[in-house]
Design a protein around this motif. Structure first.
Motif: not given
Length: 178
Positions: A48, A91-92, A121, A125, A128
């Protein structure tokens, strides 16, 4: 009575999914993080941070990331200035687990549930990564606003995204849609 039955089934499905996914994630963290002698974050957290640097560089910033030597985090640097850090909670994955648990609890068809869980998802991500990049730039430019940015703006972006995805799911794809 049926109304209560639906609530109980929702809660069982939600918490079962949440705890199973959380247990898998906790095991992953246990096996991939290192806290003794030297610190090393889980590979997803490092990834990330690395992807955040790619976004920052795309937008013209001189950015880099480094494993923090004194804590379980990854430093984000702009112009070689330590600006922000990415910890496990950034990091989600935890929010994705919560997202999936809700989708499963409010399930639609198996195909729709799987596809929406995966695509949602991935969307969370990616949002994020951009959220961390945005926060890093804002802290770099406005360091006195760090608390406001981190405590209000930062969570509003990710939780707002998840909430909107949940609303979309319930109204368009779940078996509970009107």
């Amino acid at each position: 009575m049926k109304k209560h039955k639906n609530v109980v089934i929702f809660l069982i499905k939600f918490f079962a999914t949440y705890f199973i996914l959380f247990a898998i994630y906790a095991k992953y963290l246990q096996n991939s993080q290192q806290k003794e002698d030297t610190f090393k974050t889980a590979s997803i957290t490092t990834t990330v941070a690395e992807q955040t640097v790619y976004v920052l560089e795309f937008f013209g910033f001189h950015a880099d990331y480094r494993q923090h030597k004194e804590e379980l985090s990854v430093k984000l640097l702009i112009d070689n200035i330590y600006t922000a850090r990415v910890i496990e909670g950034c990091n989600s994955i935890s929010i994705i687990i919560l997202f999936i648990a809700f989708i499963v609890a409010f399930a639609g068809s198996i195909k729709a549930t799987i596809i929406f869980s995966i695509l949602g998802s991935l969307f969370i991500y990616v949002i994020n990564i951009f959220r961390i990049a945005f926060l890093t730039v804002m802290i770099f430019k406005y360091p006195n606003q760090q608390e406001f940015l981190h405590n209000l703006v930062f969570p509003a972006i990710i939780y707002g995204t998840v909430f909107l995805l949940w609303v979309l799911w319930v109204n368009k794809f779940s078996n509970y849609k009107k």
